[in-house]
Design a protein around this motif. Structure first.
Motif, PDB file in Angstrom:
ATOM      1  N   GLU A   1      16.727  31.601  60.191  1.00 61.37           N
ATOM      2  CA  GLU A   1      16.286  31.173  61.515  1.00 61.37           C
ATOM      3  C   GLU A   1      16.581  32.250  62.558  1.00 61.37           C
ATOM      4  N   VAL A   2      16.146  33.476  62.255  1.00 59.05           N
ATOM      5  CA  VAL A   2      16.421  34.620  63.126  1.00 59.05           C
ATOM      6  C   VAL A   2      15.255  34.800  64.106  1.00 59.05           C
ATOM      7  N   ILE A   3      15.582  34.880  65.383  1.00 61.97           N
ATOM      8  CA  ILE A   3      14.547  35.150  66.398  1.00 61.97           C
ATOM      9  C   ILE A   3      14.854  36.514  67.022  1.00 61.97           C
ATOM     10  N   PRO A   4      14.045  37.540  66.716  1.00 57.12           N
ATOM     11  CA  PRO A   4      14.314  38.888  67.252  1.00 57.12           C
ATOM     12  C   PRO A   4      14.268  38.896  68.777  1.00 57.12           C
ATOM     13  N   VAL A   5      15.073  39.800  69.350  1.00 59.36           N
ATOM     14  CA  VAL A   5      15.103  39.960  70.803  1.00 59.36           C
ATOM     15  C   VAL A   5      14.783  41.404  71.138  1.00 59.36           C
ATOM     16  N   ASN A   6      14.277  41.624  72.354  1.00 61.43           N
ATOM     17  CA  ASN A   6      13.977  42.993  72.782  1.00 61.43           C
ATOM     18  C   ASN A   6      15.223  43.632  73.397  1.00 61.43           C
ATOM     19  N   ALA A   7      15.072  44.823  73.941  1.00 63.77           N
ATOM     20  CA  ALA A   7      16.225  45.589  74.433  1.00 63.77           C
ATOM     21  C   ALA A   7      16.980  44.847  75.524  1.00 63.77           C
ATOM     22  N   SER A   8      16.271  44.016  76.288  1.00 60.60           N
ATOM     23  CA  SER A   8      16.948  43.288  77.361  1.00 60.60           C
ATOM     24  C   SER A   8      17.585  41.991  76.882  1.00 60.60           C
ATOM     25  N   GLY A   9      17.433  41.674  75.579  1.00 58.92           N
ATOM     26  CA  GLY A   9      18.031  40.461  75.035  1.00 58.92           C
ATOM     27  C   GLY A   9      17.126  39.253  75.096  1.00 58.92           C
TER      28      GLY A   9
ATOM     29  N   GLU B   1       9.036  32.338  69.719  1.00 62.64           N
ATOM     30  CA  GLU B   1       9.781  31.176  69.257  1.00 62.64           C
ATOM     31  C   GLU B   1       9.740  31.018  67.750  1.00 62.64           C
ATOM     32  N   ILE B   2       8.924  31.817  67.078  1.00 63.16           N
ATOM     33  CA  ILE B   2       8.813  31.639  65.622  1.00 63.16           C
ATOM     34  C   ILE B   2      10.007  32.289  64.927  1.00 63.16           C
ATOM     35  N   PRO B   3      10.602  31.577  63.950  1.00 63.32           N
ATOM     36  CA  PRO B   3      11.773  32.138  63.261  1.00 63.32           C
ATOM     37  C   PRO B   3      11.364  33.122  62.173  1.00 63.32           C
ATOM     38  N   PHE B   4      12.192  34.143  62.022  1.00 63.47           N
ATOM     39  CA  PHE B   4      11.995  35.128  60.962  1.00 63.47           C
ATOM     40  C   PHE B   4      13.095  34.949  59.905  1.00 63.47           C
ATOM     41  N   VAL B   5      12.843  35.502  58.741  1.00 60.23           N
ATOM     42  CA  VAL B   5      13.811  35.454  57.633  1.00 60.23           C
ATOM     43  C   VAL B   5      14.312  36.867  57.375  1.00 60.23           C
ATOM     44  N   ARG B   6      15.634  37.024  57.299  1.00 65.93           N
ATOM     45  CA  ARG B   6      16.210  38.335  56.964  1.00 65.93           C
ATOM     46  C   ARG B   6      15.950  38.627  55.483  1.00 65.93           C
ATOM     47  N   SER B   7      15.435  39.808  55.207  1.00 67.05           N
ATOM     48  CA  SER B   7      15.120  40.161  53.818  1.00 67.05           C
ATOM     49  C   SER B   7      16.279  40.850  53.118  1.00 67.05           C
ATOM     50  N   GLY B   8      17.227  41.398  53.894  1.00 64.61           N
ATOM     51  CA  GLY B   8      18.303  42.177  53.275  1.00 64.61           C
ATOM     52  C   GLY B   8      17.881  43.586  52.935  1.00 64.61           C
ATOM     53  N   LEU B   9      16.621  43.962  53.207  1.00 66.11           N
ATOM     54  CA  LEU B   9      16.126  45.314  52.920  1.00 66.11           C
ATOM     55  C   LEU B   9      16.226  46.160  54.187  1.00 66.11           C
ATOM     56  N   LEU B  10      16.609  47.402  54.038  1.00 64.82           N
ATOM     57  CA  LEU B  10      16.723  48.328  55.159  1.00 64.82           C
ATOM     58  C   LEU B  10      15.591  49.345  55.074  1.00 64.82           C
ATOM     59  N   GLY B  11      14.866  49.508  56.152  1.00 62.61           N
ATOM     60  CA  GLY B  11      13.756  50.443  56.089  1.00 62.61           C
ATOM     61  C   GLY B  11      13.136  50.677  57.448  1.00 62.61           C
ATOM     62  N   PHE B  12      11.886  51.153  57.428  1.00 58.82           N
ATOM     63  CA  PHE B  12      11.181  51.465  58.664  1.00 58.82           C
ATOM     64  C   PHE B  12       9.683  51.371  58.396  1.00 58.82           C
ATOM     65  N   VAL B  13       8.910  51.360  59.474  1.00 56.30           N
ATOM     66  CA  VAL B  13       7.451  51.322  59.367  1.00 56.30           C
ATOM     67  C   VAL B  13       6.930  52.737  59.600  1.00 56.30           C
ATOM     68  N   GLY B  14       6.175  53.242  58.636  1.00 61.51           N
ATOM     69  CA  GLY B  14       5.636  54.592  58.728  1.00 61.51           C
ATOM     70  C   GLY B  14       4.218  54.605  59.263  1.00 61.51           C
ATOM     71  N   PRO B  15       3.588  55.770  59.210  1.00 56.78           N
ATOM     72  CA  PRO B  15       2.190  55.886  59.671  1.00 56.78           C
ATOM     73  C   PRO B  15       1.291  54.949  58.878  1.00 56.78           C
ATOM     74  N   GLY B  16       0.264  54.409  59.541  1.00 57.30           N
ATOM     75  CA  GLY B  16      -0.660  53.512  58.872  1.00 57.30           C
ATOM     76  C   GLY B  16      -0.044  52.177  58.529  1.00 57.30           C
ATOM     77  N   SER B  17       1.067  51.813  59.211  1.00 54.32           N
ATOM     78  CA  SER B  17       1.785  50.550  58.971  1.00 54.32           C
ATOM     79  C   SER B  17       2.303  50.433  57.554  1.00 54.32           C
ATOM     80  N   LEU B  18       2.497  51.576  56.885  1.00 54.83           N
ATOM     81  CA  LEU B  18       3.112  51.549  55.555  1.00 54.83           C
ATOM     82  C   LEU B  18       4.607  51.258  55.703  1.00 54.83           C
ATOM     83  N   ILE B  19       5.125  50.483  54.778  1.00 54.47           N
ATOM     84  CA  ILE B  19       6.534  50.110  54.816  1.00 54.47           C
ATOM     85  C   ILE B  19       7.323  51.039  53.893  1.00 54.47           C
ATOM     86  N   PHE B  20       8.435  51.563  54.402  1.00 53.82           N
ATOM     87  CA  PHE B  20       9.341  52.395  53.608  1.00 53.82           C
ATOM     88  C   PHE B  20      10.701  51.698  53.558  1.00 53.82           C
TER      89      PHE B  20
END
Length: 1501
Positions: A739-747, A752-771
């Motif tokens: 039940e994680v709700i991400p916040v922006n830099a100001s908090g 309102e939609i909840p997200f699920v933590r995946s436990g994976l560490l990564g980033f979004v690359g060019p073309g929305s590819l996931i690394f």
């Protein structure tokens, strides 16, 4: 590319033999794949040419025993080599070897540990690990490093990834051709026999002057050590310590952080942030949306409906093909059979397991599915049967024994899910461990289960009118999938029916599944991708699944490739290890074709090191029809399920780009393209795009879920209908994950939609590819930087562990020690690995990880092969391995600790301020700086004139105590006096040592101690300047024997008088001292610091002391006291020989040595004679506690009753041992001993008795002191149970006539109440001075008559040399005033000055003894600023190396000190004198002279 065919039969016999030998070397793991190819090409060069194949290195090496067993089997069945192929990278191998080459130039020699031959452990190779055994558990990738997208990969990365032919062989040469600087200066203990040492037996109570073996501390320094830095020339141990010091002198990297808050005790500088630390600079990330989930008209409303459809309309269509152990099809389950059997099971579960009125199961209940990996069909039937019955299946692994790795955690899962029923097959049930009565064993931590067999013959066919209820998919839980956390906790992820259906639809859309396709599944079908694709989505799309179990892969590694070829499979579901096995077996599969594959799904493609395996597999099998675009890595987690998957590509389209990232940047959580140091680059491949219908973003892994920036590494969170809903039964943990709700830099929340933590560490690359660069559970946070455990495994494996590591099995984890995580690497050692090779490999791993990752290792351990706990699929169970490490149950065969290197957050050393008497020390009345002066006094002794003293001594000496005994005593004394005057011509005032006579009972029966005793005797007459020696007839003969001649030169001694052969005449006159200040006797003793001192005791002091003891203890002529002390010196001698003669009471003397043959002697005597007062030593109390503590019932049966004992005083010159006295009181409470009876006495060299618990004073009080403040020479009283608290007991009531004051030892000014300082004493029975000081000539006479620098400058005080404090209590003494309690902290001479702080050895030793159950006694000392810990091992020698990290941990945690050397020895090696005190300096001298014969010596880096 494939290897060209070579007609081996046409080659000459000599060439064929060479090729066969090469093949054998490869299969044995003694040569790398590249080395094999090079040598093979060289052998074949005159004949057909052989192109170098770019297959990867062979896998982990097999054991010698298993290799001989399989010598004639085909090579593909073996594991060969040493590397876990998941971590193979030629580029990384080159980087590691380059880093090692730099270290090689430095020629840094690390001191090799010393190990006794018997401590070598042979590895058990009973259960050979299958060739797949990975270095961490199957799904354990690790890390949270950062990475940055790279639009086009660097050419050097791409070229190297497609087959560099130099790196491995070069590294092999470098690894084994390197010089070994550690050999020459430090030969192993088994190669060079140590100097002869005294035979060891049980603990020996050395006499106070026997411990220094003929030389005191000062003398041994000057005579033994000739080098400038004080290292004994002849000692191998000292050479190694010097080597260690040289190693530690290397410049250490500036600490990454320095933090240490000391509870208001000290203020430390705030660490300055390194300005060069990379920081994220991009904009805030925007959530990434997957393509919409397509709407298909014929989607079934539930997964069970799809099974119903295919069972009715496509009944003969194959659903599942299972393989036998050889890899051939065993049976095929059709959709019709799957449907009918599932319906029968559902009917049986709901209607046939209980009574007609009360069924055991009802919809919504949870049941465990326990099926082996070799039986997929039974699992399918059970799983779908549960879905049709609407009960919730919980698939778990088959338990093999009570001691399975993680077994209790599986029990936690079953308990939290409320499971009471387990489904299994008949074959599996028969194989489960059972009790002797035939019942299923109750597994550790498991709830009680009812077992139900689901074979068809046990199922009931439902009636024609019964049909399973199949509702439209809703939010009710469909099944529970188990998940192990980083700590090892197993939790159940609940998947709802709608999530299960939606996930199948999303996978169908992403993978473009079609009806009737064939899928080869090599994964575990009970969870994760194996379940989602191979069991659920396959039924949704009527796919034919061919399941290749783990057991088949062990026996036939290429079986999955054969199945793809034979069945023209369109999709294969594999892990990197399966790619590696197939490559190892590809030589025998020249005719296989993989052209039919449109998707090769790599389930662990999220592991950053999977790119190497994918590339190597493509290189080998491209010639077999494999297309580059079909390789599809994916990223999954139990909570979010499938996060991203690479879609199958179009033929001819360019392959996706790779990111070449800086490991330094990753460790700081940012993405940076690697441009500087080629050695620390990480190449990462993408895992495709987000799943259809999902929304994904990246949030910070720590703290609030704040959105990351585009160039920042974070945790992937997903919002999708196709994901887990909760941890079943664990609502608290659920909220933080599901039940994680991400916040922006100001908090502000982004929605309102909840997200699920995946436990994976990564980033979004060019073309929305996931690394993906790692997993949260494998993240190691060290000094604020993130390190990936898989990266460290890859680096360790790149150090070419051909001769060291067994099958590449390496575990990496972190332990929290001293406010930070510390990295530990544990590897299995090959059975044939030598000590030297193992140590060299460990040294090189340290260097490689330091260079590549810029992080220090805390511990590197090698354990025997096949001893690490395993996961069900053969990987290493990381959390259980960590638990074994922390419990001291890992049993390593080699270990290397590096606390000096990696512990960079130590508090700054204390800078002592210059001392002086300042204005704050103004004294007004009895106050110093506003506090009462810390002084206390005993009762008034009363005045006695000098002549009275002389008369008293002479009259009382001959008082009839108990007629016969006293007469004999008097007559014998007269005869000795006559013999002295007649035979030796001795003059008044000359010295006569009685020590030989008193030693007799202790040493006459101990041959193993006799030579130590003789060594002491050889110098004692010289020190005491004796005119003659009194001894017994037996000792006289021994002294004159040939055996003694080597140690004692009897000719240089004064005359020896045999007291068994005395003249019958009396002396002509009785000597009367002219005044009371003349010396009555001299008291010689060796302190725990190895210093021998003799103090002069006058007649006045003797009389005053005896009178003081008589008043304090109310000793009258009618009293009986029992004394179980050694009579050599101090208060023991006074009680044995003087007090009873003065007071007239009867003394029962019990030599402590008699207790070794009769443990109950002392306690039995107390009970038999109804003794009210007894005196003993700590050694006696410890002997009774250990020997009789468990026999109180036997003592009670014998009639032993201690209710008569009013006071039991422990005589000692040290801090009261509170734990021992409490244990003694509690143990013998059952036989009547009062909890108030036990107390302590305290004396020192300058005053033999300062405190002695009497009959009228209050009970001894106990306070709790903060240990951190003691190190700063301060006292801070805290509550009981406070962290870092030390209990101190009052050392008894101060004797009559004694005054004590607490003084600053440097300014010599008085201190206030509850302040720590040196105890000074003023008393009529203080010694008058040192007679001789042997070994410490700097001791001054003012120890006996010194004055305060201000306050009361007239009184003469004696300095005890002990630190302590006085505290006024709420209790009242006999005079009605408030009682002043004296608390002794420890001897100044014994304290260790380290890091500017003062440590008491007993505190460190208490912590060490508590570290592991196998540690008996321990002792610490310093040598050239290194702390040396010696621990006695009470258990098996197999436990010896377990103690090293635990001892290092506990001293670091509790005392903030880094141990330099850990020495593990046998019980009884630490010398203890007759008073129960450890002779630490004697131990130090023995260690440096290499005379301890230790089990193991570890030199911490």
């Amino acid at each position: 590319m494939a290897e060209p065919d070579v007609d081996v039969s046409a080659l000459p016999q000599e060439v064929r033999e060479q090729l066969a030998e090469l093949d054998l070397e490869l299969s044995e793991g003694d040569i790398t794949q590249k080395g094999y190819e090079k040598k093979r090409a060289k052998v074949l060069s005159p004949g057909p040419s052989s192109a170098s194949a770019s297959a990867p290195e062979p896998g982990p090496s097999n054991s010698s025993s298993s290799s001989s067993r399989h010598r004639h089997t085909r090579r593909p069945h073996r594991s060969g080599g040493t590397r876990d192929e998941r971590y193979r990278s030629d580029i990384h191998t080159e980087a590691v070897q380059a880093a090692l080459a730099k270290h090689k130039e430095e020629k840094m020699a690390l001191p090799m540990p010393t190990k006794r031959r018997s401590a070598y452990v042979q590895s058990p190779i009973d259960n050979c690990t299958p060739p797949d055994s990975s270095s961490s558990s199957d799904d354990e990738a690790v890390s949270s490093e950062s990475a940055e997208p790279q639009h086009s990969p660097d050419t050097w990365i791409n070229s190297s990834l497609h087959g560099s032919s130099t790196s491995s062989s070069a590294s092999s040469t470098l690894s084994h051709g390197e010089s070994r600087p550690t050999q020459a200066p430090q030969p192993q203990s088994q190669q060079v026999p140590p100097p002869p040492a005294p035979a060891r037996g049980s603990r020996v109570d050395l006499p106070p002057n026997a411990v220094v073996r003929g030389m005191s501390r000062g003398q041994s320094r000057s005579s033994m050590m000739e080098t400038a830095d004080g290292v004994p020339v002849s000692s191998r141990v000292s050479t190694k310590i010097q080597q260690l010091l040289n190693t530690l002198k290397r410049p250490k990297r500036p600490p990454l952080s320095e933090f240490f808050m000391d509870d208001q005790e000290e203020i430390v500088e705030v660490p300055q942030v390194d300005p060069n630390t990379p920081k994220p600079e991009g904009r805030q990330i925007i959530p990434v949306k997957g393509e919409p989930l397509g709407v298909v008209s014929n989607w079934p409303p539930a997964l069970q409906a799809a099974l119903t459809r295919w069972g009715a309309t496509q009944g003969k269509s194959p659903a599942l093909t299972a393989l036998d152990i050889t890899g051939k099809p065993l049976y095929t389950l059709t959709y019709g059979k799957l449907w009918s059997r599932s319906v029968k099971l559902a009917y049986t579960l709901l209607n046939k397991l209980g009574t007609k009125n009360e069924q055991i199961l009802k919809p919504g209940d949870r049941v465990a599915l326990v099926y082996p990996n070799s039986d997929p069909a039974m699992f399918w039937v059970a799983f779908y049967g549960c879905l049709l019955a609407e009960v919730i299946p919980v698939p778990i692994e088959v338990p093999l024994s009570r001691k399975d790795a993680g077994s209790s955690q599986v029990g936690f899962l079953l308990g939290s899910c409320g499971v009471g029923l387990a489904l299994t097959s008949e074959i599996c049930l028969k194989g489960l461990p059972k009790t002797p009565t035939g019942e299923i064993l109750q597994f550790k931590g498991w709830p009680r289960l009812k077992w139900v067999v689901t074979d068809s013959k046990y199922l009931t066919k439902p009636s024609k009118d019964w049909q399973p209820h199949i509702p439209t998919a809703n939010t009710d839980t469909a099944y529970i999938e188990y998940k192990a956390s980083k700590e090892g906790t197993v939790m159940g992820v609940a998947v709802s029916k709608v999530a299960m259906l939606t996930h199948c639809q999303a996978l169908t859309q992403a993978c473009n599944y079609c009806e009737g396709e064939t899928l080869v599944n090599v994964l575990d079908f009970k969870k994760d991708m194996g379940l989602w694709h191979g069991v659920l989505t396959s039924v949704m799309n009527r796919i034919h699944t061919i399941s290749v179990p783990y057991a088949v892969m062990k026996a036939c590694p290429q079986s999955w490739v054969q199945r793809v070829h034979i069945h023209k499979a369109r999709v294969a579901l594999v892990k990197c290890r399966d790619l590696h096995w197939a490559m190892m077996a590809h030589r025998d599969q020249r005719d296989t074709s993989l052209a039919s594959l449109r998707m090769l799904i790599v389930a662990d493609g999220a592991n950053p090191w999977s790119v190497s395996s994918c590339d190597a597999f493509l290189n080998v099998f491209q010639a077999h029809g494999l297309k580059p675009e079909v390789i599809c890595p994916c990223a999954t987690s139990p909570e979010a399920m499938t996060v991203a998957i690479r879609r199958p590509g179009v033929a001819g389209a360019p392959l996706p780009a790779r990111a070449i990232l800086s490991m330094t940047g990753l460790s700081h959580g940012v993405i940076r393209v690697n441009t500087e140091d080629k050695n620390s680059a990480l190449t990462v491949q993408d895992v495709g795009h987000v799943m259809p219908g999902a929304l994904m973003c990246i949030v910070k892994p720590d703290g609030p879920p704040m959105l990351c920036k585009t160039d920042e590494i974070g945790e992937i969170v997903v919002n999708s209908r196709a994901g887990g809903t909760m941890y079943y039964g664990l609502s608290g943990v659920t909220k933080n994950t599901f039940e994680v709700i991400p916040v922006n830099a100001s908090g502000t929340p982004i929605g309102e939609i909840p997200f699920v933590r995946s436990g994976l560490l990564g980033f979004v690359g060019p073309g929305s590819l996931i690394f993906v660069v790692g997993k949260n559970e494998g993240l190691l946070m060290v000094s604020g930087r993130r390190h990936n455990a898989d990266d460290l495994v890859a680096t360790a494996l790149a150090v070419e562990p051909v001769k060291t590591v067994y099958r590449g099995r390496i575990a990496v984890f972190s332990v929290t020690v001293f406010f930070d995580e510390r990295i530990v690497i544990v590897a299995e050692q090959r059975p044939d690995a030598s000590e030297e090779d193992s140590f060299q490999w460990m040294s090189r791993v340290l260097q490689a990880i330091d260079s590549i990752h810029q992080v220090g290792l805390y511990c590197l351990a090698l354990v025997p092969a096949n001893t690490l706990p395993k996961t069900p699929l053969g990987g290493i169970h990381i959390s259980d391995t960590k638990q074994l490490f922390l419990e001291g149950a890992l049993h390593p065969c080699n270990i290397l600790m590096c606390p000096h290197t990696c512990v960079t957050n130590m508090p700054k050393p204390r800078q002592k301020q210059p001392v002086g008497v300042g204005p704050a020390s103004i004294m007004v009345g009895n106050l110093v700086a506003g506090k009462r002066i810390a002084q206390a006094a005993g009762r008034d002794l009363g005045l006695i004139e000098d002549q009275d003293l002389v008369r008293k001594v002479n009259s009382d000496l001959y008082l009839a105590v108990c007629t016969a005994t006293c007469v004999q005593l008097h007559k014998r004394a007269e005869k000795i006096a006559a013999a002295l005057m007649e035979r030796s011509g001795i003059n008044i005032g000359e010295n006569v040592p009685l020590r030989l006579h008193l030693f007799t009972p202790s040493f006459g029966c101990q041959p193993n101690t006799w030579f130590t005793f003789l060594a002491s005797l050889s110098w004692f007459p010289q020190v005491s300047k004796a005119a003659c020696i009194l001894t017994t007839q037996v000792l006289t003969k021994i002294l004159r024997s040939k055996e003694a001649a080597a140690t004692v030169n009897i000719k240089t001694w004064p005359i020896i008088i045999d007291t068994d052969d005395l003249p019958r005449k009396r002396p002509p006159t009785i000597y009367k001292p002219p005044n009371a200040e003349m010396i009555a006797y001299m008291d010689f003793s060796v302190s725990t610091t190895g210093m021998l001192t003799g103090v002069k005791i006058s007649h006045a002091a003797v009389s005053a002391l005896c009178r003081s003891i008589k008043l304090q203890c109310e000793l009258y002529s009618s009293r009986q006291i029992a004394i179980c002390l050694d009579p050599y010196c101090g208060l023991g001698f006074v009680l044995w020989c003087l007090a009873s003669v003065y007071s007239g009471h009867q003394s029962i003397l019990i030599p402590p040595m008699e207790l070794e043959s009769s443990l109950t002697l002392w306690l039995g005597t107390l009970s038999q004679y109804r003794i009210r007062d007894t005196f003993c030593s700590y050694s006696v109390m410890e002997l009774c506690t250990k020997g009789l503590g468990g026999q109180t019932d036997i003592l009670k049966a014998r009639g032993v009753n201690l209710s008569c004992v009013r006071s039991c005083v422990v005589v000692a010159e040290e801090r009261p041992r509170l734990a021992l006295t409490h244990s003694f009181s509690k143990l013998f409470k059952d036989i009547g001993l009062s909890m108030r009876a036990v107390s302590t006495a305290f004396g020192s060299r300058v005053n033999l008795a300062i405190c002695l618990q009497g009959t009228t004073g209050p009970d001894p009080s106990t306070v709790y002191v903060d240990m951190k403040s003691l190190r700063h020479d301060r006292v801070r009283l805290v509550e009981r149970g406070a962290p870092q608290s030390l209990p101190l007991m009052e050392s008894g009531t101060i004797l009559p006539g004694v005054r004590v004051i607490i003084v600053n030892p440097e300014t010599r000014g008085p201190l206030g109440d509850s302040h720590l300082g040196e105890i000074w004493v003023n008393s009529p029975h203080s010694a008058t001075g040192y007679y001789t000081i042997y070994g410490e000539e700097n001791l001054q006479a003012d120890h006996f008559n010194t004055k305060l620098s201000f306050g009361d400058p007239q009184t003469l005080w004696a300095r005890t040399g002990y630190l302590g404090f006085v505290k006024r209590t709420e209790l009242t003494d006999s005079s009605g005033d408030r009682h002043d309690a004296l608390f002794v902290v420890g001897s100044l001479d014994e304290t260790l000055e380290l890091r500017g702080l003062r440590y008491h050895p007993i505190d460190i030793e208490t912590s060490v003894s508590r570290a592991h159950r196998s540690i008996g006694e321990s002792a610490v000392f310093t040598w050239t600023n290194l702390l040396v810990v010696v621990a006695e091992l009470c258990g098996s020698e197999q436990d010896a190396l377990d103690l090293v990290p635990l001892v290092t941990n506990v001293v670091l945690e509790e005392h903030h000190l880094i141990v330099g050397v850990v020495v593990i020895v046998d019980p009884g090696v630490i010398p203890i004198n007759s008073r129960g005190e450890k002779q630490r300096m004697h131990l130090r001298d023995s260690f440096l002279a290499d005379q301890l014969d230790p089990i193991y010596v570890a030199y911490n880096m």
